[in-house]
Each structure stands twice: as C-alpha cells, then as structure tokens.
Design a protein around this motif. Structure first.
Motif, PDB file in Angstrom:
ATOM      1  N   ALA A  34     -95.143  13.655  16.768  1.00 48.73           N
ATOM      2  CA  ALA A  34     -94.937  15.088  16.528  1.00 48.73           C
ATOM      3  C   ALA A  34     -95.688  15.533  15.278  1.00 48.73           C
ATOM      4  O   ALA A  34     -96.381  16.561  15.287  1.00 48.73           O
ATOM      5  CB  ALA A  34     -93.449  15.393  16.402  1.00 48.73           C
ATOM      6  N   LEU A  35     -95.588  14.759  14.205  1.00 44.25           N
ATOM      7  CA  LEU A  35     -96.291  15.103  12.972  1.00 44.25           C
ATOM      8  C   LEU A  35     -97.805  14.973  13.157  1.00 44.25           C
ATOM      9  O   LEU A  35     -98.571  15.839  12.752  1.00 44.25           O
ATOM     10  CB  LEU A  35     -95.820  14.212  11.819  1.00 44.25           C
ATOM     11  N   GLY A  36     -98.230  13.904  13.802  1.00 40.17           N
ATOM     12  CA  GLY A  36     -99.655  13.656  14.008  1.00 40.17           C
ATOM     13  C   GLY A  36    -100.338  14.735  14.827  1.00 40.17           C
ATOM     14  O   GLY A  36    -101.445  15.159  14.499  1.00 40.17           O
ATOM     15  N   THR A  37     -99.687  15.191  15.885  1.00 41.46           N
ATOM     16  CA  THR A  37    -100.302  16.235  16.717  1.00 41.46           C
ATOM     17  C   THR A  37    -100.426  17.546  15.958  1.00 41.46           C
ATOM     18  O   THR A  37    -101.389  18.281  16.152  1.00 41.46           O
ATOM     19  CB  THR A  37     -99.534  16.465  18.035  1.00 41.46           C
ATOM     20  N   GLU A  38     -99.471  17.837  15.087  1.00 38.42           N
ATOM     21  CA  GLU A  38     -99.559  19.056  14.272  1.00 38.42           C
ATOM     22  C   GLU A  38    -100.652  18.938  13.213  1.00 38.42           C
ATOM     23  O   GLU A  38    -101.292  19.919  12.866  1.00 38.42           O
ATOM     24  CB  GLU A  38     -98.220  19.371  13.607  1.00 38.42           C
ATOM     25  N   LEU A  39    -100.849  17.737  12.673  1.00 39.78           N
ATOM     26  CA  LEU A  39    -101.837  17.532  11.617  1.00 39.78           C
ATOM     27  C   LEU A  39    -103.268  17.520  12.115  1.00 39.78           C
ATOM     28  O   LEU A  39    -104.182  17.957  11.418  1.00 39.78           O
ATOM     29  CB  LEU A  39    -101.563  16.216  10.882  1.00 39.78           C
ATOM     30  N   LEU A  40    -103.480  17.006  13.305  1.00 40.00           N
ATOM     31  CA  LEU A  40    -104.834  16.851  13.838  1.00 40.00           C
ATOM     32  C   LEU A  40    -105.575  18.188  13.834  1.00 40.00           C
ATOM     33  O   LEU A  40    -105.119  19.168  14.409  1.00 40.00           O
ATOM     34  CB  LEU A  40    -104.763  16.285  15.259  1.00 40.00           C
ATOM     35  N   GLY A  41    -106.680  18.227  13.107  1.00 38.91           N
ATOM     36  CA  GLY A  41    -107.498  19.435  13.044  1.00 38.91           C
ATOM     37  C   GLY A  41    -107.156  20.377  11.904  1.00 38.91           C
ATOM     38  O   GLY A  41    -107.849  21.363  11.700  1.00 38.91           O
ATOM     39  N   THR A  42    -106.100  20.076  11.135  1.00 34.63           N
ATOM     40  CA  THR A  42    -105.753  20.964  10.019  1.00 34.63           C
ATOM     41  C   THR A  42    -106.679  20.728   8.837  1.00 34.63           C
ATOM     42  O   THR A  42    -107.422  19.754   8.794  1.00 34.63           O
ATOM     43  CB  THR A  42    -104.290  20.754   9.563  1.00 34.63           C
ATOM     44  N   VAL A  43    -106.609  21.618   7.869  1.00 37.82           N
ATOM     45  CA  VAL A  43    -107.431  21.536   6.661  1.00 37.82           C
ATOM     46  C   VAL A  43    -106.534  21.655   5.436  1.00 37.82           C
ATOM     47  O   VAL A  43    -105.389  22.103   5.529  1.00 37.82           O
ATOM     48  CB  VAL A  43    -108.515  22.637   6.635  1.00 37.82           C
ATOM     49  N   SER A  44    -107.072  21.264   4.300  1.00 43.58           N
ATOM     50  CA  SER A  44    -106.345  21.343   3.043  1.00 43.58           C
ATOM     51  C   SER A  44    -105.870  22.774   2.800  1.00 43.58           C
ATOM     52  O   SER A  44    -106.605  23.723   3.009  1.00 43.58           O
ATOM     53  CB  SER A  44    -107.250  20.881   1.903  1.00 43.58           C
TER      54      SER A  44
ATOM     55  N   GLN B  31    -103.468  24.218   4.516  1.00 39.74           N
ATOM     56  CA  GLN B  31    -102.831  24.738   5.715  1.00 39.74           C
ATOM     57  C   GLN B  31    -101.358  24.341   5.766  1.00 39.74           C
ATOM     58  O   GLN B  31    -100.965  23.277   5.304  1.00 39.74           O
ATOM     59  CB  GLN B  31    -103.567  24.213   6.946  1.00 39.74           C
ATOM     60  N   HIS B  32    -100.532  25.201   6.361  1.00 45.43           N
ATOM     61  CA  HIS B  32     -99.104  24.949   6.543  1.00 45.43           C
ATOM     62  C   HIS B  32     -98.851  24.585   7.999  1.00 45.43           C
ATOM     63  O   HIS B  32     -99.446  25.175   8.902  1.00 45.43           O
ATOM     64  CB  HIS B  32     -98.293  26.195   6.181  1.00 45.43           C
ATOM     65  N   ILE B  33     -97.969  23.604   8.211  1.00 48.30           N
ATOM     66  CA  ILE B  33     -97.601  23.212   9.575  1.00 48.30           C
ATOM     67  C   ILE B  33     -96.089  23.125   9.670  1.00 48.30           C
ATOM     68  O   ILE B  33     -95.392  23.013   8.649  1.00 48.30           O
ATOM     69  CB  ILE B  33     -98.227  21.862   9.998  1.00 48.30           C
ATOM     70  N   SER B  34     -95.586  23.150  10.889  1.00 49.73           N
ATOM     71  CA  SER B  34     -94.160  23.027  11.144  1.00 49.73           C
ATOM     72  C   SER B  34     -93.968  21.997  12.251  1.00 49.73           C
ATOM     73  O   SER B  34     -94.646  22.044  13.273  1.00 49.73           O
ATOM     74  CB  SER B  34     -93.594  24.378  11.579  1.00 49.73           C
ATOM     75  N   VAL B  35     -93.045  21.046  12.011  1.00 46.91           N
ATOM     76  CA  VAL B  35     -92.775  19.997  12.994  1.00 46.91           C
ATOM     77  C   VAL B  35     -91.325  20.115  13.428  1.00 46.91           C
ATOM     78  O   VAL B  35     -90.415  20.205  12.589  1.00 46.91           O
ATOM     79  CB  VAL B  35     -93.032  18.598  12.382  1.00 46.91           C
ATOM     80  N   ASP B  36     -91.099  20.121  14.730  1.00 46.00           N
ATOM     81  CA  ASP B  36     -89.739  20.205  15.271  1.00 46.00           C
ATOM     82  C   ASP B  36     -89.138  18.801  15.317  1.00 46.00           C
ATOM     83  O   ASP B  36     -89.656  17.919  15.995  1.00 46.00           O
ATOM     84  CB  ASP B  36     -89.776  20.815  16.673  1.00 46.00           C
ATOM     85  N   VAL B  37     -88.046  18.606  14.563  1.00 47.28           N
ATOM     86  CA  VAL B  37     -87.339  17.325  14.546  1.00 47.28           C
ATOM     87  C   VAL B  37     -85.886  17.596  14.930  1.00 47.28           C
ATOM     88  O   VAL B  37     -85.148  18.247  14.181  1.00 47.28           O
ATOM     89  CB  VAL B  37     -87.410  16.650  13.156  1.00 47.28           C
ATOM     90  N   LEU B  38     -85.515  17.134  16.115  1.00 44.80           N
ATOM     91  CA  LEU B  38     -84.154  17.335  16.633  1.00 44.80           C
ATOM     92  C   LEU B  38     -83.736  18.801  16.591  1.00 44.80           C
ATOM     93  O   LEU B  38     -82.627  19.149  16.184  1.00 44.80           O
ATOM     94  CB  LEU B  38     -83.160  16.470  15.856  1.00 44.80           C
TER      95      LEU B  38
ATOM     96  N   ILE C 118     -89.260  21.419  10.403  1.00 47.80           N
ATOM     97  CA  ILE C 118     -89.559  20.851   9.087  1.00 47.80           C
ATOM     98  C   ILE C 118     -90.951  21.359   8.718  1.00 47.80           C
ATOM     99  O   ILE C 118     -91.909  21.176   9.468  1.00 47.80           O
ATOM    100  CB  ILE C 118     -89.543  19.300   9.109  1.00 47.80           C
ATOM    101  N   ASN C 119     -91.056  21.990   7.563  1.00 47.26           N
ATOM    102  CA  ASN C 119     -92.313  22.625   7.145  1.00 47.26           C
ATOM    103  C   ASN C 119     -93.021  21.791   6.096  1.00 47.26           C
ATOM    104  O   ASN C 119     -92.403  21.286   5.164  1.00 47.26           O
ATOM    105  CB  ASN C 119     -92.037  24.022   6.598  1.00 47.26           C
ATOM    106  N   PHE C 120     -94.345  21.689   6.276  1.00 45.23           N
ATOM    107  CA  PHE C 120     -95.200  20.935   5.366  1.00 45.23           C
ATOM    108  C   PHE C 120     -96.405  21.786   4.991  1.00 45.23           C
ATOM    109  O   PHE C 120     -96.779  22.707   5.714  1.00 45.23           O
ATOM    110  CB  PHE C 120     -95.728  19.659   6.041  1.00 45.23           C
ATOM    111  N   GLN C 121     -97.026  21.410   3.883  1.00 43.23           N
ATOM    112  CA  GLN C 121     -98.323  21.957   3.516  1.00 43.23           C
ATOM    113  C   GLN C 121     -99.259  20.786   3.296  1.00 43.23           C
ATOM    114  O   GLN C 121     -98.897  19.806   2.641  1.00 43.23           O
ATOM    115  CB  GLN C 121     -98.254  22.795   2.244  1.00 43.23           C
TER     116      GLN C 121
END
Length: 105
Positions: free
Chosen positions: A66-76, A78-85, A89-92
């Motif tokens: 889940a985290l890997g698919t959201e990260l693939l193709g992102t750039v420094s 960028q904000h992403i969100s991963v659905d966990v249960l 969960i939000n990351f930058q």
C-alpha cells in the motif's frame, strides 16, 4: 583569459543552473526515500524494492505494498495518503535519493 571568455563561462553556468533547477527526482524501484509521518511528526528512511526483496523491519518496502504503490512516481515535497485498516495515514516525501532525474514539462 579575456573578458568575453569569462562572460561566456558565466552565461553557460547560468544556463546549466536553470536546467538543473527544473530537474526533480521521482521515486522508482531502488530509491531511498525519507518520509515524514504527518500524524506523529517523525521521519523514517525506506528503500523501495521488488516484492521478493521486501523486509519492512529493515526499511525495505515493496512497490506492490500500500505504501509502495502510493510512493511510486512521487517527488520530494509531495504528500501522500495510505489507507491502513480504513484509516488514512498521511506522509510527506522529504527526499528521494538514488533515482533517475526527469525533466518537468
């Protein structure tokens, strides 16, 4: 060295810097990524790997997770969100290392 040669050197330097400012690094398999967890404000370093090399306990995350698919193709930056249960969960992405550059269009 004459004045015109020096001017040309500075002009070339400016052009190269302008080109490099437009270069950004995109996450790909093998990239080392520094992430900020926006809930806890802690950072972590991970490496995006092939599924058979994945070892989350040592920071190796599969691009199919889940985290890997959201990260693939992102750039420094960028904000992403991963659905966990069912919870987002939000990351930058703080930095991307060992990636191939591409030109912004």
């Amino acid at each position: 060295m004459n004045h015109l040669s020096l001017v040309r050197i500075f002009e070339d330097f400016k052009k190269n810097n302008a080109r490099n400012l437009n270069r950004i690094y995109q996450v790909q398999i093998g990239s080392k990524i520094k992430l900020l967890d926006k809930q806890t404000f802690t950072s972590s370093r991970i490496t995006l790997t092939e599924p058979d090399e994945s070892d989350p306990y040592s920071g190796k995350v599969s691009y199919l997770s889940a985290l890997g698919t959201e990260l693939l193709g992102t750039v420094s930056g960028q904000h992403i969100s991963v659905d966990v249960l069912g919870k987002a969960i939000n990351f930058q992405v703080l930095s991307v290392i060992n990636a191939q550059p591409f030109q912004r269009r």
